[in-house]
Design a protein around this motif. Structure first.
Motif, PDB file in Angstrom:
ATOM      1  N   ALA A 133       0.265  -5.754  -6.024  1.00 53.71           N
ATOM      2  CA  ALA A 133      -1.078  -6.262  -6.315  1.00 53.71           C
ATOM      3  C   ALA A 133      -1.029  -7.709  -6.788  1.00 53.71           C
ATOM      4  CB  ALA A 133      -1.758  -5.378  -7.356  1.00 53.71           C
ATOM      5  N   ALA A 134      -0.060  -8.028  -7.644  1.00 57.16           N
ATOM      6  CA  ALA A 134       0.038  -9.382  -8.192  1.00 57.16           C
ATOM      7  C   ALA A 134       0.425 -10.406  -7.135  1.00 57.16           C
ATOM      8  CB  ALA A 134       1.046  -9.402  -9.341  1.00 57.16           C
ATOM      9  N   LEU A 135       1.225  -9.999  -6.150  1.00 61.42           N
ATOM     10  CA  LEU A 135       1.745 -10.940  -5.161  1.00 61.42           C
ATOM     11  C   LEU A 135       0.977 -10.912  -3.846  1.00 61.42           C
ATOM     12  CD1 LEU A 135       5.586 -10.445  -5.712  1.00 61.42           C
ATOM     13  CD2 LEU A 135       4.051 -12.103  -6.774  1.00 61.42           C
ATOM     14  N   GLY A 136      -0.040 -10.079  -3.747  1.00 62.97           N
ATOM     15  CA  GLY A 136      -0.872 -10.070  -2.552  1.00 62.97           C
ATOM     16  C   GLY A 136      -0.320  -9.280  -1.392  1.00 62.97           C
ATOM     17  N   LEU A 137       0.545  -8.291  -1.661  1.00 65.73           N
ATOM     18  CA  LEU A 137       1.078  -7.444  -0.604  1.00 65.73           C
ATOM     19  C   LEU A 137       0.216  -6.192  -0.442  1.00 65.73           C
ATOM     20  CD1 LEU A 137       3.615  -9.228  -1.321  1.00 65.73           C
ATOM     21  CD2 LEU A 137       4.991  -7.244  -0.687  1.00 65.73           C
ATOM     22  N   THR A 138       0.198  -5.672   0.764  1.00 67.36           N
ATOM     23  CA  THR A 138      -0.385  -4.360   1.009  1.00 67.36           C
ATOM     24  C   THR A 138       0.714  -3.321   0.830  1.00 67.36           C
ATOM     25  OG1 THR A 138      -2.059  -5.193   2.542  1.00 67.36           O
ATOM     26  CG2 THR A 138      -1.472  -2.863   2.735  1.00 67.36           C
ATOM     27  N   LEU A 139       0.479  -2.346  -0.037  1.00 61.65           N
ATOM     28  CA  LEU A 139       1.480  -1.316  -0.311  1.00 61.65           C
ATOM     29  C   LEU A 139       0.907   0.049   0.048  1.00 61.65           C
ATOM     30  CD1 LEU A 139       4.211  -0.416  -1.432  1.00 61.65           C
ATOM     31  CD2 LEU A 139       3.180  -0.360  -3.717  1.00 61.65           C
ATOM     32  N   VAL A 140       1.566   0.711   0.986  1.00 62.56           N
ATOM     33  CA  VAL A 140       1.156   2.033   1.461  1.00 62.56           C
ATOM     34  C   VAL A 140       2.270   3.015   1.144  1.00 62.56           C
ATOM     35  CG1 VAL A 140       0.576   3.416   3.497  1.00 62.56           C
ATOM     36  CG2 VAL A 140      -0.262   1.059   3.295  1.00 62.56           C
ATOM     37  N   GLY A 141       1.929   4.117   0.495  1.00 66.41           N
ATOM     38  CA  GLY A 141       2.911   5.135   0.158  1.00 66.41           C
ATOM     39  C   GLY A 141       2.537   6.498   0.717  1.00 66.41           C
ATOM     40  N   PHE A 142       3.472   7.422   0.669  1.00 69.18           N
ATOM     41  CA  PHE A 142       3.273   8.782   1.173  1.00 69.18           C
ATOM     42  C   PHE A 142       2.801   8.792   2.628  1.00 69.18           C
ATOM     43  CE2 PHE A 142       2.753   9.644  -3.466  1.00 69.18           C
ATOM     44  CZ  PHE A 142       3.789  10.558  -3.603  1.00 69.18           C
ATOM     45  N   ALA A 143       3.326   7.863   3.429  1.00 72.71           N
ATOM     46  CA  ALA A 143       2.950   7.807   4.846  1.00 72.71           C
ATOM     47  C   ALA A 143       3.730   8.867   5.603  1.00 72.71           C
ATOM     48  CB  ALA A 143       3.230   6.420   5.414  1.00 72.71           C
ATOM     49  N   ARG A 144       3.090   9.948   5.893  1.00 72.27           N
ATOM     50  CA  ARG A 144       3.750  11.056   6.587  1.00 72.27           C
ATOM     51  C   ARG A 144       2.679  12.016   7.095  1.00 72.27           C
ATOM     52  NH1 ARG A 144       6.176  13.843   1.076  1.00 72.27           N
ATOM     53  NH2 ARG A 144       6.681  11.692   0.585  1.00 72.27           N
ATOM     54  N   GLU A 145       2.974  12.641   8.208  1.00 72.00           N
ATOM     55  CA  GLU A 145       2.118  13.689   8.761  1.00 72.00           C
ATOM     56  C   GLU A 145       0.672  13.238   8.907  1.00 72.00           C
ATOM     57  OE1 GLU A 145       2.741  16.933   6.103  1.00 72.00           O
ATOM     58  OE2 GLU A 145       4.788  17.322   6.798  1.00 72.00           O
ATOM     59  N   GLY A 146       0.484  12.006   9.379  1.00 68.41           N
ATOM     60  CA  GLY A 146      -0.848  11.514   9.670  1.00 68.41           C
ATOM     61  C   GLY A 146      -1.689  11.135   8.473  1.00 68.41           C
ATOM     62  N   ARG A 147      -1.064  10.901   7.329  1.00 69.67           N
ATOM     63  CA  ARG A 147      -1.821  10.523   6.130  1.00 69.67           C
ATOM     64  C   ARG A 147      -1.050   9.488   5.330  1.00 69.67           C
ATOM     65  NH1 ARG A 147       0.291  13.016   1.549  1.00 69.67           N
ATOM     66  NH2 ARG A 147       1.769  14.729   1.952  1.00 69.67           N
ATOM     67  N   PHE A 148      -1.715   8.847   4.379  1.00 73.38           N
ATOM     68  CA  PHE A 148      -1.060   7.908   3.478  1.00 73.38           C
ATOM     69  C   PHE A 148      -2.012   7.557   2.349  1.00 73.38           C
ATOM     70  CE2 PHE A 148      -2.865   5.260   6.934  1.00 73.38           C
ATOM     71  CZ  PHE A 148      -3.739   4.457   6.205  1.00 73.38           C
ATOM     72  N   ASN A 149      -1.474   6.910   1.302  1.00 72.66           N
ATOM     73  CA  ASN A 149      -2.253   6.354   0.202  1.00 72.66           C
ATOM     74  C   ASN A 149      -2.059   4.848   0.167  1.00 72.66           C
ATOM     75  OD1 ASN A 149      -2.963   8.948  -0.564  1.00 72.66           O
ATOM     76  ND2 ASN A 149      -1.493   9.067  -2.243  1.00 72.66           N
ATOM     77  N   VAL A 150      -3.129   4.106  -0.079  1.00 69.88           N
ATOM     78  CA  VAL A 150      -3.053   2.653  -0.220  1.00 69.88           C
ATOM     79  C   VAL A 150      -3.141   2.309  -1.698  1.00 69.88           C
ATOM     80  CG1 VAL A 150      -4.034   0.428   0.438  1.00 69.88           C
ATOM     81  CG2 VAL A 150      -4.189   2.370   2.004  1.00 69.88           C
ATOM     82  N   TYR A 151      -2.092   1.658  -2.221  1.00 72.57           N
ATOM     83  CA  TYR A 151      -2.023   1.327  -3.634  1.00 72.57           C
ATOM     84  C   TYR A 151      -2.373  -0.122  -3.920  1.00 72.57           C
ATOM     85  CZ  TYR A 151       0.209   5.849  -4.119  1.00 72.57           C
ATOM     86  OH  TYR A 151       0.462   7.203  -4.102  1.00 72.57           O
ATOM     87  N   ALA A 152      -2.318  -0.980  -2.915  1.00 72.65           N
ATOM     88  CA  ALA A 152      -2.659  -2.396  -3.086  1.00 72.65           C
ATOM     89  C   ALA A 152      -2.930  -2.984  -1.706  1.00 72.65           C
ATOM     90  CB  ALA A 152      -1.522  -3.165  -3.767  1.00 72.65           C
ATOM     91  N   GLY A 153      -3.777  -4.005  -1.663  1.00 76.32           N
ATOM     92  CA  GLY A 153      -4.001  -4.737  -0.422  1.00 76.32           C
ATOM     93  C   GLY A 153      -4.769  -3.985   0.647  1.00 76.32           C
ATOM     94  N   ALA A 154      -5.748  -3.166   0.261  1.00 73.76           N
ATOM     95  CA  ALA A 154      -6.508  -2.374   1.235  1.00 73.76           C
ATOM     96  C   ALA A 154      -7.350  -3.234   2.161  1.00 73.76           C
ATOM     97  CB  ALA A 154      -7.409  -1.371   0.507  1.00 73.76           C
ATOM     98  N   GLU A 155      -7.551  -4.499   1.798  1.00 74.42           N
ATOM     99  CA  GLU A 155      -8.398  -5.374   2.625  1.00 74.42           C
ATOM    100  C   GLU A 155      -7.797  -5.683   3.987  1.00 74.42           C
ATOM    101  OE1 GLU A 155      -5.648  -7.953   0.182  1.00 74.42           O
ATOM    102  OE2 GLU A 155      -6.945  -6.236  -0.208  1.00 74.42           O
ATOM    103  N   ARG A 156      -6.534  -5.378   4.200  1.00 70.73           N
ATOM    104  CA  ARG A 156      -5.910  -5.644   5.502  1.00 70.73           C
ATOM    105  C   ARG A 156      -6.105  -4.490   6.494  1.00 70.73           C
ATOM    106  NH1 ARG A 156      -1.553  -8.021   2.162  1.00 70.73           N
ATOM    107  NH2 ARG A 156      -1.710 -10.290   2.390  1.00 70.73           N
ATOM    108  N   LEU A 157      -6.763  -3.427   6.054  1.00 68.65           N
ATOM    109  CA  LEU A 157      -6.940  -2.263   6.920  1.00 68.65           C
ATOM    110  C   LEU A 157      -8.352  -2.224   7.514  1.00 68.65           C
ATOM    111  CD1 LEU A 157      -4.416  -1.502   5.185  1.00 68.65           C
ATOM    112  CD2 LEU A 157      -5.095   0.874   5.537  1.00 68.65           C
ATOM    113  N   ALA A 158      -8.449  -1.735   8.742  1.00 73.04           N
ATOM    114  CA  ALA A 158      -9.727  -1.640   9.451  1.00 73.04           C
ATOM    115  C   ALA A 158     -10.353  -0.284   9.159  1.00 73.04           C
ATOM    116  CB  ALA A 158      -9.515  -1.828  10.951  1.00 73.04           C
ATOM    117  N   TRP A 159     -11.037  -0.169   8.035  1.00 75.41           N
ATOM    118  CA  TRP A 159     -11.565   1.124   7.619  1.00 75.41           C
ATOM    119  C   TRP A 159     -12.674   1.610   8.531  1.00 75.41           C
ATOM    120  CZ3 TRP A 159      -8.251   3.327   4.836  1.00 75.41           C
ATOM    121  CH2 TRP A 159      -7.503   2.634   3.875  1.00 75.41           C
TER     122      TRP A 159
END
Length: 286
Positions: free
Chosen positions: A245-271
């Motif tokens: 969050a502090a450095l402006g990165l998009t961080l995605v975790g638990f990416a598996r089986e067609g799902r994931f969580n976004v913890y920082a940088g959600a603005e880079r995703l096409a919701w």
């Protein structure tokens, strides 16, 4: 709302969760990660000996175990102290501190960090250029499938089940390179070294995908290489989330089986690609 009972090992985070083609905003729990510095008192001053990243709790046991594994106790009576005002520092008092300092294999598992989480991020920020992302918004469905693409480049894992992997991908999801190693940090180092040897750094408009959890070191290495988007199969730590969050990165975790969580940088995703519309339209507790 704190999603779990208060604990020095657990803290809360607000995430955007993608699953089944829909996005919801909810609370999540992340493991706390902070550096712990071991110092040796030489009779006049304390001298740094080692820094390791850890989850707070049972710190003196952790240090005793490390000293034993490194062969530094050698039967000498030692005492360990931890000031409540500086909980990320343990000071060791030994009858022969110079022998201990001379024989220690100094281990620093993060580069030039301080002794608190925010200090580590601030020091890292000085070395990091703002991440560059000009490739347009990322499809959530594409992100959810990236670990599967990395999985196709893990022959040693297929044979042993015991290695991590790190892959570099284009915004379209093309796997450019992948490396395996028993250490997740080593796999990332191999990948960054590969890119450096080809003159590709900084790695703007690229994605880093790892088969591991996202600790501070993984995000740190990505940031120093200029990677704007980090996708991991496992969970992030609190310091990884803070750093991203502090450095402006998009961080995605638990990416598996067609799902994931976004913890920082959600603005880079096409919701708008999701059935649920923009982020925050649907909300649920943990």
């Amino acid at each position: 709302m704190t999603p779990r009972p208060s604990s020095p090992a657990v803290t809360g985070a607000r995430v955007l969760a993608y699953a089944g083609g829909q996005i919801t905003e909810r609370d999540d729990a992340v493991a706390v990660e902070e550096p712990l510095e071991l110092r040796v008192w030489d009779g006049e001053k304390s001298i740094p000996l080692a820094v390791t990243m850890r989850t707070p709790g049972h710190d003196l046991d952790l240090v005793r175990g490390w000293l034993h594994a490194e062969g530094l106790l050698d039967g000498d009576p030692v005492s360990l102290g931890q000031d409540p005002d500086t909980p990320n520092v343990v000071t060791l008092h030994a009858p022969n501190p110079q022998r201990l300092l001379a024989s220690a294999r100094v281990g620093v598992t993060t580069s030039a960090c301080g002794v608190c989480g925010s200090g580590s991020v601030e020091r890292l920020a000085v070395r990091v250029c703002p991440p560059v992302w000009t490739a347009g918004l990322l499809s959530p469905a594409l992100l959810a499938g990236l670990p599967g693409r990395l999985r196709t480049a893990q022959p040693a894992y297929d044979a042993t089940g015991g290695l991590h992997a790190a892959g570099l991908l284009t915004p379209a999801g093309e796997l450019l390179a992948a490396f395996e190693d028993v250490g997740r940090h080593n796999a990332v180092d191999k990948l960054v070294g590969w890119a450096l040897g080809r003159g590709l750094l900084p790695l703007g408009d690229h994605l880093l995908v790892t088969s591991s959890r996202a600790g501070f070191e993984v995000v740190q290495k990505a940031a120093l290489a200029g990677v704007p988007v980090v996708v991991t199969v496992g969970a992030p730590s609190s310091l990884a989330v803070e750093t991203a969050a502090a450095l402006g990165l998009t961080l995605v975790g638990f990416a598996r089986e067609g799902r994931f969580n976004v913890y920082a940088g959600a603005e880079r995703l096409a919701w708008e690609d999701t059935a649920g519309g923009g982020p925050g339209l649907s909300s649920t507790g943990s």
